[in-house]
Structures are given as C-alpha cells and as structure tokens.
Design a protein around this motif. Sequence first.
Motif, mmCIF file in Angstrom:
data_model
loop_
_atom_site.group_PDB
_atom_site.id
_atom_site.type_symbol
_atom_site.label_atom_id
_atom_site.label_comp_id
_atom_site.label_asym_id
_atom_site.label_seq_id
_atom_site.Cartn_x
_atom_site.Cartn_y
_atom_site.Cartn_z
ATOM 1 N N PRO A 121 8.972 2.344 -4.117
ATOM 2 C CA PRO A 121 8.297 1.199 -4.747
ATOM 3 C C PRO A 121 6.831 1.513 -5.012
ATOM 4 N N ILE A 122 6.352 1.127 -6.168
ATOM 5 C CA ILE A 122 4.969 1.367 -6.577
ATOM 6 C C ILE A 122 4.301 0.030 -6.854
ATOM 7 N N GLY A 123 3.092 -0.178 -6.282
ATOM 8 C CA GLY A 123 2.319 -1.379 -6.556
ATOM 9 C C GLY A 123 2.695 -2.534 -5.654
ATOM 10 N N PRO A 124 1.966 -3.648 -5.782
ATOM 11 C CA PRO A 124 0.849 -3.879 -6.707
ATOM 12 C C PRO A 124 -0.464 -3.250 -6.214
ATOM 13 N N LEU A 125 -1.458 -3.227 -7.116
ATOM 14 C CA LEU A 125 -2.794 -2.763 -6.744
ATOM 15 C C LEU A 125 -3.449 -3.815 -5.853
ATOM 16 N N ARG A 126 -3.938 -3.374 -4.706
ATOM 17 C CA ARG A 126 -4.474 -4.306 -3.705
ATOM 18 C C ARG A 126 -5.972 -4.089 -3.571
ATOM 19 N N VAL A 127 -6.719 -5.161 -3.787
ATOM 20 C CA VAL A 127 -8.179 -5.120 -3.673
ATOM 21 C C VAL A 127 -8.580 -5.939 -2.457
ATOM 22 N N VAL A 128 -9.232 -5.295 -1.498
ATOM 23 C CA VAL A 128 -9.713 -5.966 -0.293
ATOM 24 C C VAL A 128 -11.226 -6.145 -0.424
ATOM 25 N N ARG A 129 -11.657 -7.363 -0.404
ATOM 26 C CA ARG A 129 -13.083 -7.656 -0.533
ATOM 27 C C ARG A 129 -13.600 -8.196 0.789
#
Length: 382
Positions: free
Chosen positions: A126-134
């Motif tokens: 499995p590929i993704g989703p793009l995860r953005v940690v702020r």
Amino acid sequence: MRVTARGSGLCAAAAVLLGVGLVFGYPHLVVLGTAAVAALMFAAAYVWWRPRLTVSRGVEPDRVMRGEPSTVTLRVGNTSRLRGATLVAHDRCGEASVPVPLLRLRAGGETTAQYPVPTVRRGVVPIGPLRVVRGDPLGLLSLARGYGGTARVWVYPRVHRLSAVPTGVTRSLDGRDDRVPHGTITFDTLREYVVGDELRRVHWRTSARVGELMVREQLDTSLPRLVVLLDDRRASYADPELFESACEAAASLVMAAFREELPIALRLLSGGRQVQRTSGNTARDYLDLLTEAEMSEKTEMSENSDIPEKSIAALRTQRLGDTLVYLSGDPDLSRVSTLRTAYPTLVAGVFGDARPALERVVVLAVRDGAEFAAAWDGVQAW
C-alpha cells in the motif's frame, strides 16, 4: 491532535499553579499558570493551521515481478496565494514511512519527489496517503493530516520458465482415457455474436428463437487442461519461504499455460478466491490472486478444518481439467491422492526436505521455485 510529553507536563503545571494561586491568594502563581495556558492556546492555534497542498501520485509500474524496480512519483503543489511552506512530509510505503522534504515551497509553486518501492517480498504494497505532521515551536502539540489518495503495487512471485507441457486427455465413450498429442474440436457452449466472429459458426435455430445472433463456441477436448491447487495453510509450511516458493511454482505454471494458450484453473486449498481461464481472464488475474494470497491460520484442529475437504470434494465433482498440480509443503499426500480417479494426471509439488512417494502420482520433491521448474521439465512421461 496529539499532546507531547512536554505539553502534558505544562498542562499539569498550569492546573497546579492556577489552583494553588487562586485558593491561597498567590497572584504570581496565577500569572505563571495563565502564561502556561496561553502557551497551550498558542500551540493549538499554530498547529491547527492547515497547509493548502495538492498531491498527485503516480506509480510506474504498479505490477512488477519480485526484485524488479518500481518508482513512486509525487507532485506536491502549494495552492496558497500568500504563504509558502517549509516542512517534512512522510509518505506511507508498505510498513515504512518515507520522508518527503518540502523545502521553500512557495505560494502557487509545485515540487516533485520520487522514491523506490521495496519489491524484495511478494505481496501488495500500500502506498500513501502523504502525511504532514505539524508541531508548534515549543514542542507542546502536534497534528497529523493526510493529503492525496492512495495506490497499491502488486509484487508478483518470480516466474521460472517451464518448457514441458503435459499431453492432453480425451475421454472415450467406453470410459477410458486416451492421450492424444493433437486435438479434436467439439461443441462447448453458445454465446452472443460479437463483431469479427465467422458467420458459419452462427447457430441459426437458436438465433431465431432468442431474437439475436448466437455463435457456437468450440473447444479442443484433447488440449491439456491444467488445474493448480495451492495449499495456503500455514501449518503446511515449516518455513514461510517455502510458501513463497510454492507461489513461484504456481506463477510459473500460469505463465507457461498462457504462453502455450492452454486452459488453466487456479484454486486455493483454504477455499478462498479462485480463477478459471475464460475469454475475459488474463494472466494478470491469476498473478494478482497469487500476489494477494496469504497463509491461512485454519488448521486441522480448527472449526474450519473441513474446508480443505470441501475444496477436494469440489475438484472431484466438477473435474475442471485432466492434469491436477498440487503445490504444498506438507508431505502427507493422502488427501489429494483421492483425486486420482477424477484426474488422469496428478502432479504433487512438495516443498521442503521431505521426499514422499505415491503410486500413480508424479511427486516433485523440491526446495524452491527454481528446483521445481527443473524437476517439472525433467519429467520423462506424464
């Protein structure tokens, strides 16, 4: 939103400072507690800001043989009109997390990132989703968000070339099985007419009855019809690599059948999915099934122990072909040997160190897929 250890400590400190300061009248403690609460509120507001990103994902190719390269290409755009973004995102790739740095992504700009997909193991990645940690500058809170869709990569088992093909079997009227190298064409079924069919194959009587053109579908009864039964029970394999070898053998048989344009059916012993070659099936359908196959936990002592028996019984009653190939790591062939009356040719590929022997069964005792291919081509007579 996740509270870090530092944030949890500051929350506890704020509660203690405000409680003690208000109860006992210490204004300095109240000021410190209020400052702690303000820091938490600032952190929440900071991490709540959502970068306006667009993510498109491409995988090329999305179906590869084990060990072959596959690459994920990410195109990330910043749709904000005013504010740029500098952050590090993480893309899920199987069980791993791949860092994707987004440095100085100006407003309205776009960047491209690539990384390889691990293909050392058979399976669906499995590929993704793009995860953005702020996170906030004080390290009190963090918030993760997902961007873009997902994709999957099918890592097929290795295929070893098989050159030998069993001879076909046609059943005579007196009940005996005759082996013939070349076929006899006979009627199989009726189907709807499609552009390109020969008009001489149109069955006019049926066409007049149903109101549309129906075409005779013919079958070469003496072509070898292969049936592959893959044992996917975990208890049958002392080492998971033996199951991988059995999948390689099944994939090699499928590709050999398609190369020779032979009918083939593929079944799992646990009673899961199955594929039978029709006009709409391709080799991809078979390889997808082998890629998604996993060892089942169903054992002889479980409540589902009768499932293998049902699979064997179904093969006995349906008789999908004339050559049955059984692939397993279990040297006990007593269960599958009962199919000798339904299938004139019975081949058992046993993976491991055992060397079983059974009358009227061609037993290929091997350790991996390459040995299976060599043993298969080395059979003198089917």
